[in-house]
Motif scaffolding. Structure first.
Motif, short mmCIF file in Angstrom:
data_model
loop_
_atom_site.label_atom_id
_atom_site.label_comp_id
_atom_site.label_asym_id
_atom_site.label_seq_id
_atom_site.Cartn_x
_atom_site.Cartn_y
_atom_site.Cartn_z
N ASN A 52 18.65 -53.88 -7.72
CA ASN A 52 18.58 -55.28 -8.15
C ASN A 52 19.86 -55.99 -7.72
O ASN A 52 20.96 -55.47 -7.92
N THR A 73 22.47 -58.42 -8.58
CA THR A 73 22.85 -58.97 -9.88
C THR A 73 24.36 -59.14 -9.96
O THR A 73 25.09 -58.91 -9.00
N ASN A 89 24.02 -55.64 -4.74
CA ASN A 89 22.88 -54.79 -5.03
C ASN A 89 23.33 -53.61 -5.87
O ASN A 89 24.24 -52.87 -5.48
#
Length: 202
Positions: free
Chosen positions: A62, A64, A54
């Motif tokens: 997000n 990713t 995160n």
């Protein structure tokens, strides 16, 4: 390998890409028969260390991935355009699952933004599942690639021409055929290292 450790992550990524591409082939035929546009995708797979989790701020988070290995995978997706291919994997991925997949070596390339050249492969299918005309084309194609590296552009051109005659829509064969024809007109310098330098991200 995130969020749960997956020792066979390279193989799983390749299998998932193969399955998605085959599913799209079936859907593409269905859509075209309905008068809808033909849809195709390109995928790039690379294996390496990266940051996963995160990321963001208290206002926006997000889940990713980030890192040089991630950026290279994105470059490989775009590099498919140069070869008319669909699924491109790096050598780093290939060495981790070579016993599980069928591939065709595309070339040694230098992507935009990277100094080091890398060997890349077209992901074809699960191991020993490539057959028919494609299998014959791949065999002849690899001979042509070897001839290019030997600077034997006349015989390489003939090999790739034969590939295109066998499979007219084969992007990698078309790419190298055009490359050989260009080399016959303008041979590379004596210190040519064989690396294909890509000029755009795709």
């Amino acid at each position: 390998g995130a969020p749960i450790d997956q020792p066979a992550h390279a193989r799983q990524a390749c299998y998932a890409s193969i399955d998605m591409n085959k599913a799209l082939e079936r859907l593409r035929d269905l859509w075209v028969n309905r008068g809808l546009p033909s849809v195709s995708v390109r995928m790039g797979i690379n294996t390496g260390r990266m940051v996963v989790g995160n990321m963001g701020s208290s206002q926006r988070v997000n889940y990713t991935i980030m890192g040089d290995a991630v950026n290279l995978a994105a470059r490989l997706e775009g590099a498919n355009k140069a070869f008319g291919s669909d699924l491109m994997i790096s050598e780093a991925t290939y060495v981790q699952c070579a016993d599980d997949i069928d591939v065709r070596e595309l070339d040694v390339i230098r992507v935009v933004g990277k100094a080091e050249p890398i060997r890349v492969f077209q992901l074809l299918d699960r191991k020993n599942q490539t057959s028919g005309i494609l299998a014959d084309v791949v065999d002849r194609y690899h001979k042509g690639l070897s001839l290019i590296r030997d600077r034997n552009f006349v015989e390489a051109e003939a090999a790739f021409r034969a590939c295109v005659e066998m499979m007219p829509n084969d992007g990698p064969s078309q790419t190298h055929l055009a490359r050989c024809q260009q080399f016959l007109i303008n041979p590379p310098p004596s210190d040519w290292d064989g690396v294909l330098e890509l000029k755009e991200k795709g």
